[in-house]
Design a protein around this motif. Sequence first.
Motif, short mmCIF file in Angstrom:
data_model
loop_
_atom_site.label_atom_id
_atom_site.label_comp_id
_atom_site.label_asym_id
_atom_site.label_seq_id
_atom_site.Cartn_x
_atom_site.Cartn_y
_atom_site.Cartn_z
N GLY A 20 -14.97 -25.79 -4.81
CA GLY A 20 -16.17 -25.41 -5.50
C GLY A 20 -16.51 -23.95 -5.27
O GLY A 20 -16.44 -23.46 -4.15
N ALA A 21 -16.86 -23.25 -6.35
CA ALA A 21 -17.28 -21.87 -6.24
C ALA A 21 -18.80 -21.85 -6.12
O ALA A 21 -19.49 -22.38 -6.99
CB ALA A 21 -16.83 -21.08 -7.47
N PRO A 22 -19.35 -21.27 -5.04
CA PRO A 22 -20.80 -21.26 -4.88
C PRO A 22 -21.46 -20.32 -5.89
O PRO A 22 -20.96 -19.23 -6.16
CB PRO A 22 -20.99 -20.76 -3.44
CG PRO A 22 -19.76 -19.96 -3.16
CD PRO A 22 -18.66 -20.62 -3.92
N LEU A 23 -22.57 -20.76 -6.46
CA LEU A 23 -23.32 -19.97 -7.43
C LEU A 23 -24.73 -19.76 -6.93
O LEU A 23 -25.38 -20.70 -6.46
CB LEU A 23 -23.38 -20.69 -8.78
CG LEU A 23 -22.06 -21.13 -9.43
CD1 LEU A 23 -22.36 -21.90 -10.72
CD2 LEU A 23 -21.18 -19.92 -9.72
N GLU A 24 -25.24 -18.53 -7.02
CA GLU A 24 -26.64 -18.25 -6.67
C GLU A 24 -27.52 -18.59 -7.88
O GLU A 24 -28.27 -17.76 -8.39
CB GLU A 24 -26.79 -16.78 -6.26
CG GLU A 24 -26.17 -16.43 -4.92
CD GLU A 24 -26.90 -17.10 -3.75
OE1 GLU A 24 -27.99 -17.68 -3.97
OE2 GLU A 24 -26.37 -17.08 -2.63
N TRP A 25 -27.40 -19.82 -8.31
CA TRP A 25 -28.08 -20.28 -9.51
C TRP A 25 -29.60 -20.22 -9.36
O TRP A 25 -30.32 -19.93 -10.32
CB TRP A 25 -27.61 -21.71 -9.81
CG TRP A 25 -28.31 -22.39 -10.94
CD1 TRP A 25 -28.42 -21.96 -12.22
CD2 TRP A 25 -28.97 -23.65 -10.89
NE1 TRP A 25 -29.10 -22.88 -12.99
CE2 TRP A 25 -29.45 -23.93 -12.18
CE3 TRP A 25 -29.19 -24.59 -9.87
CZ2 TRP A 25 -30.15 -25.10 -12.49
CZ3 TRP A 25 -29.86 -25.75 -10.18
CH2 TRP A 25 -30.34 -25.99 -11.47
N GLY A 26 -30.10 -20.46 -8.16
CA GLY A 26 -31.54 -20.47 -7.94
C GLY A 26 -32.20 -19.12 -8.14
O GLY A 26 -33.42 -19.03 -8.27
N HIS A 27 -31.39 -18.05 -8.18
CA HIS A 27 -31.96 -16.71 -8.34
C HIS A 27 -31.68 -16.15 -9.73
O HIS A 27 -31.69 -14.94 -9.94
CB HIS A 27 -31.45 -15.79 -7.22
CG HIS A 27 -31.83 -16.33 -5.88
ND1 HIS A 27 -33.14 -16.34 -5.43
CD2 HIS A 27 -31.10 -16.92 -4.91
CE1 HIS A 27 -33.19 -16.90 -4.23
NE2 HIS A 27 -31.96 -17.26 -3.89
N LEU A 28 -31.46 -17.06 -10.65
CA LEU A 28 -31.43 -16.73 -12.07
C LEU A 28 -32.87 -16.46 -12.51
O LEU A 28 -33.80 -17.17 -12.12
CB LEU A 28 -30.89 -17.94 -12.82
CG LEU A 28 -30.42 -17.79 -14.25
CD1 LEU A 28 -29.03 -17.16 -14.26
CD2 LEU A 28 -30.36 -19.17 -14.90
N THR A 29 -33.10 -15.43 -13.30
CA THR A 29 -34.45 -15.11 -13.76
C THR A 29 -34.84 -16.02 -14.92
O THR A 29 -34.18 -16.04 -15.96
CB THR A 29 -34.55 -13.64 -14.22
OG1 THR A 29 -34.19 -12.79 -13.13
CG2 THR A 29 -35.96 -13.30 -14.68
N VAL A 30 -35.92 -16.79 -14.74
CA VAL A 30 -36.39 -17.67 -15.80
C VAL A 30 -37.76 -17.25 -16.32
O VAL A 30 -38.26 -17.80 -17.30
CB VAL A 30 -36.45 -19.14 -15.32
CG1 VAL A 30 -35.05 -19.67 -15.05
CG2 VAL A 30 -37.33 -19.28 -14.08
N GLN A 31 -38.39 -16.29 -15.66
CA GLN A 31 -39.70 -15.79 -16.08
C GLN A 31 -39.80 -14.32 -15.73
O GLN A 31 -39.84 -13.95 -14.56
CB GLN A 31 -40.83 -16.57 -15.39
CG GLN A 31 -42.23 -16.11 -15.75
CD GLN A 31 -42.59 -16.42 -17.18
OE1 GLN A 31 -42.56 -17.59 -17.60
NE2 GLN A 31 -42.92 -15.41 -17.95
N VAL A 32 -39.81 -13.45 -16.75
CA VAL A 32 -39.94 -12.02 -16.51
C VAL A 32 -41.30 -11.73 -15.89
O VAL A 32 -42.33 -12.23 -16.37
CB VAL A 32 -39.76 -11.23 -17.82
CG1 VAL A 32 -39.97 -9.74 -17.59
CG2 VAL A 32 -38.37 -11.48 -18.40
#
Length: 209
Positions: A20-32
Amino acid sequence: SGVGASLITDGSPDGATTGGAPLEWGHLTVQVRGRRCRCGALGCLEAYTGAESLLARWAERGGGGDSVAGDEEDALAALLAAAGDGDPIALDVLDETAEYLGAGLSDVINLFQPERILIGGWAGLMLGPHILPAVREHATRYSLRHPAARVTIDMGSLGPDAVTVGAATLPLAAFFTTGGRRTPPEPTTEAPGWQTSLQTRGGSAARRG
């Protein structure tokens, strides 16, 4: 209590057969210019779907009372109980969390076109039974039609110890990859025929001289 992801494919970056490749998905911007995340940035997915943030938003709207100040797991259980009793603040927080989580998953769906998404972690396992249908609905709504039609979103089955179990498999994966050796053997390469021929001729010429 944060938000992370691992992309599981047929191969892995370290050359193992699976991984598995770890992804910093939680730090995706969902609200400018959104809520401040604990990473310091504004508007991260984790700032809206992480357990810590979810409880903070519940408290900011007047819910939870003293339960929010205690253990995160106990506080989240209190929020879910309040939602089950029909508390409008708790229900609103869960609905908002489901939409942000679904929107965050839509980015994963559009980028990687996965076949299956599994939600885990202690917070995910607690929240899942309450918000999974809404998460699926929002993920489909925010995704492109074709990748959304081929993905399933379910709960993970490894329980709250999935991270520990996964970490325990790493030395085993390395062991099998190296054949039990401490260091992988150097690959043996056969010299090309022309090089062997030149070396043989050079040695014969030196003997004749």
